[in-house]
Design an enzyme around this catalytic site. Structure first.
Site, short mmCIF file in Angstrom:
data_model
loop_
_atom_site.label_atom_id
_atom_site.label_comp_id
_atom_site.label_asym_id
_atom_site.label_seq_id
_atom_site.Cartn_x
_atom_site.Cartn_y
_atom_site.Cartn_z
CG ASP A 267 -3.31 22.63 60.50
OD1 ASP A 267 -4.64 22.43 61.02
OD2 ASP A 267 -3.42 23.03 59.26
CG ASP A 268 1.44 20.94 60.74
OD1 ASP A 268 0.68 21.01 59.61
OD2 ASP A 268 2.36 22.08 60.91
CG HIS B 221 -2.38 18.00 58.40
ND1 HIS B 221 -2.94 18.80 57.60
CD2 HIS B 221 -1.60 18.92 59.11
CE1 HIS B 221 -2.18 20.01 57.52
NE2 HIS B 221 -1.75 20.10 58.54
CG HIS C 243 3.11 18.69 56.67
ND1 HIS C 243 3.53 19.23 56.34
CD2 HIS C 243 1.91 19.75 57.75
CE1 HIS C 243 3.08 20.73 56.14
NE2 HIS C 243 1.76 21.15 57.04
CG HIS D 174 0.65 24.62 63.37
ND1 HIS D 174 0.28 26.44 62.54
CD2 HIS D 174 0.89 24.62 61.89
CE1 HIS D 174 -0.40 26.26 60.97
NE2 HIS D 174 0.25 25.89 61.03
#
Length: 230
Positions: free
Chosen positions: A33-34, A84, A88, A178
């Site tokens: 993620d991210d 995603h 965020h 991540h």
């Protein structure tokens, strides 16, 4: 030699026609993620390429704009891309229209960068609401959460990341990680090596669903895959 044989077996079996219910017992998906995150993403991609492992990357729109070359490499090397959010922001308190606008902006950033149109979505923090599920359904995206969380984003937990992944992994698991620190990347690659030595084969989330005979439905939430009789 055992690792080499395992890698060859995984490669041979990761052919589309074998993705059917009952094909294998120890498939697993690792997700990141991210990102994308520049040099850290490149480091991760190098490690995945060396191991011939495909992962699923849930990317943020603003990071796509910062590191477009990373996203293009992710796509070019056969990894799966999911959304995603743009920035965020936690979305469980947004209205349906706000969520759809955010998802559309993130989708546009990805599509403009690498010509891929993702159909998977992971809300930041795993937080969702009925409005978010409705928005996902209307935009044709399945909501992907996870069953293994080593909390690799927490610096205080850095020493436990690798062991948590190895201990908590099971057939059909979706691992959350991540690409925001060197420790996360190294822990992920080390865990992949250990789990493959235990007979696991890594694939993307969509491939994992096919292994278990599941169709990913827009607006539905998925954390892990099991056989219907499990």
């Amino acid at each position: 030699m055992k690792k080499i044989l395992t890698a060859l077996l995984c490669t041979a079996l990761l052919i589309p026609q074998v993705f059917a219910s009952g094909s294998l017992e120890k498939y697993i998906a690792i997700t990141f993620d991210d990102g994308p995150s520049g040099d850290l993403t490149q480091m991760l991609l190098d490690g995945l390429a060396e191991r011939n492992v495909k992962a699923t990357f849930f990317v943020c729109g603003y990071r796509v704009e910062q590191f477009p070359d990373c996203l293009r490499r992710i796509a070019d090397e056969g990894h799966e891309i999911g959304l995603h959010s743009c920035c965020h922001d936690y979305m469980h308190k947004m209205t349906k229209e706000e969520i759809k606008e955010d998802m559309a902006d993130c989708l546009l950033a990805v599509r403009d960068c690498c010509k891929v149109s993702p159909v998977l979505f992971r809300p930041p923090g795993g937080l969702y609401s009925e409005s978010l599920l409705e928005a996902a359904k209307e935009t044709g995206t399945a909501v992907i959460l996870w069953s293994v969380d080593p909390r690799d984003w927490d610096e205080k937990n850095s020493a436990n990341v690798y062991q948590t992944v190895v201990d908590d992994a099971a057939p059909g698991s979706i691992i959350l990680m991540h690409e925001l620190s060197e420790n996360s990347v190294r822990s992920a690659l080390r865990a992949i090596d250990t789990l493959r030595a235990q007979g696991y084969c890594f694939c993307t989330v969509s491939e994992l669903a096919k292994v278990y005979g599941k169709t990913l439905e827009p607006g539905e939430v998925y954390r892990v895959f099991r056989r219907d009789d499990d």
